[in-house]
Design a protein around this motif. Structure first.
Motif, short mmCIF file in Angstrom:
data_model
loop_
_atom_site.label_atom_id
_atom_site.label_comp_id
_atom_site.label_asym_id
_atom_site.label_seq_id
_atom_site.Cartn_x
_atom_site.Cartn_y
_atom_site.Cartn_z
N TRP A 125 -3.37 -1.16 -1.88
CA TRP A 125 -4.16 -0.27 -1.04
C TRP A 125 -3.68 1.16 -1.23
CZ3 TRP A 125 -8.52 -1.20 1.47
CH2 TRP A 125 -8.85 -2.53 1.76
N HIS A 126 -4.62 2.07 -1.43
CA HIS A 126 -4.32 3.50 -1.46
C HIS A 126 -4.73 4.09 -0.13
CE1 HIS A 126 -4.16 4.41 -6.06
NE2 HIS A 126 -3.23 3.54 -5.68
N LEU A 127 -3.79 4.74 0.51
CA LEU A 127 -4.04 5.47 1.74
C LEU A 127 -4.10 6.93 1.33
CD1 LEU A 127 -2.55 2.72 2.45
CD2 LEU A 127 -2.06 3.79 4.62
N ASP A 128 -5.29 7.36 0.93
CA ASP A 128 -5.46 8.65 0.27
C ASP A 128 -5.60 9.77 1.28
OD1 ASP A 128 -5.62 10.16 -2.09
OD2 ASP A 128 -7.82 10.14 -2.04
N VAL A 129 -4.82 10.83 1.06
CA VAL A 129 -4.91 12.06 1.85
C VAL A 129 -5.64 13.04 0.95
CG1 VAL A 129 -3.65 13.84 3.09
CG2 VAL A 129 -2.78 11.49 3.07
N GLN A 130 -6.84 13.42 1.35
CA GLN A 130 -7.74 14.17 0.48
C GLN A 130 -7.81 15.64 0.85
OE1 GLN A 130 -11.25 11.70 1.19
NE2 GLN A 130 -10.79 10.53 -0.64
N TYR A 131 -7.53 16.48 -0.12
CA TYR A 131 -7.60 17.93 0.01
C TYR A 131 -8.77 18.43 -0.83
CZ TYR A 131 -2.82 17.84 1.90
OH TYR A 131 -1.71 17.60 2.67
N ALA A 132 -9.08 19.70 -0.70
CA ALA A 132 -10.05 20.37 -1.58
C ALA A 132 -9.33 21.52 -2.25
CB ALA A 132 -11.25 20.87 -0.78
N ALA A 133 -9.61 21.71 -3.54
CA ALA A 133 -8.98 22.77 -4.32
C ALA A 133 -10.05 23.69 -4.88
CB ALA A 133 -8.15 22.18 -5.45
N LEU A 134 -9.89 24.98 -4.64
CA LEU A 134 -10.83 25.97 -5.13
C LEU A 134 -10.50 26.33 -6.57
CD1 LEU A 134 -10.86 28.25 -1.98
CD2 LEU A 134 -12.59 26.56 -2.65
N ALA A 135 -11.51 26.27 -7.44
CA ALA A 135 -11.33 26.65 -8.84
C ALA A 135 -11.51 28.16 -8.98
CB ALA A 135 -12.36 25.92 -9.70
N GLY A 182 0.84 -1.19 0.00
CA GLY A 182 0.00 0.00 0.00
C GLY A 182 0.87 1.23 0.00
N HIS A 183 0.29 2.34 -0.38
CA HIS A 183 1.07 3.57 -0.44
C HIS A 183 0.16 4.78 -0.24
CE1 HIS A 183 0.51 1.67 -4.44
NE2 HIS A 183 -0.08 2.82 -4.74
N ILE A 184 0.77 5.85 0.24
CA ILE A 184 0.08 7.11 0.42
C ILE A 184 -0.19 7.71 -0.96
CG2 ILE A 184 0.24 9.45 1.37
CD1 ILE A 184 0.10 7.36 3.58
N THR A 185 -1.40 8.19 -1.17
CA THR A 185 -1.75 8.93 -2.38
C THR A 185 -2.30 10.29 -1.95
OG1 THR A 185 -3.94 7.91 -2.44
CG2 THR A 185 -2.20 6.88 -3.78
#
Length: 171
Positions: free
Chosen positions: A119-129, A42-45
């Motif tokens: 496995w994806h260990l996803d770190v999720q951000y939000a980006a403003l357009a 698995g790895h961080i995404t």
């Protein structure tokens, strides 16, 4: 600072999802190579939900390999200086929108999911357009489309719905 060290700092300062956050930290402690696609355990995404709050919508990609509507995101690259930079790069590459800016405050959510590679260990951000943004489809997508907040549950899985909800709560 290495990308691995940045990820550890980001995760240590993330205050939600305690059990999952600890799983990510334990993974990084056990796998010095845990940031990279080559790590079979698995790895961080890093991902970025592209959002247009003025119009109440998010941009989703119909992922070429997974055939699912998802936020922009993917594997970290050696040139990424930080997890935030990786998320912003992925968001920009996959949306075709220049000038995205990450929502302040760090990651919005964490999501662990099995993919064909690992496995994806996803770190999720939000980006403003930026206002007036025009999206452009990339090679990684079958389609790219704006969805109103309330339309997301009709096309995407629960992980994307939770990300949209968490992002809206942060706004």
């Amino acid at each position: 600072m290495s990308l691995h060290a940045d990820a550890v700092l980001v995760l240590k300062s993330y205050e939600d999802q305690e059990e999952l956050r600890q799983t990510y930290l334990d993974h990084l402690a056990a796998h010095p190579e845990g940031m990279w696609k080559a790590c079979a355990d698995g790895h961080i995404t890093a991902s970025a939900l592209v959002i247009d709050p003025e119009q109440g919508r998010v941009l989703l990609t119909l992922h070429r390999k997974l055939r699912m509507w998802l936020q922009m995101g993917g594997h970290c690259e050696p040139e990424d200086a930080s997890l935030a930079a990786a998320a912003l790069r992925e968001g920009t590459e996959e949306s075709g929108i220049p000038g995205l800016s990450l929502l302040p405050g760090g990651p919005v959510r964490l999501d662990r999911h099995l993919t064909p590679c690992a496995w994806h260990l996803d770190v999720q951000y939000a980006a403003l357009a930026p206002a007036g943004s025009v999206a452009a489809i990339s090679d990684e997508s079958l389609d790219l489309r704006w969805f109103g907040y309330d339309e997301v549950a009709d096309v995407a899985d629960e992980s994307v719905v939770r990300l949209v909800r968490a992002t809206r709560d942060r706004l």
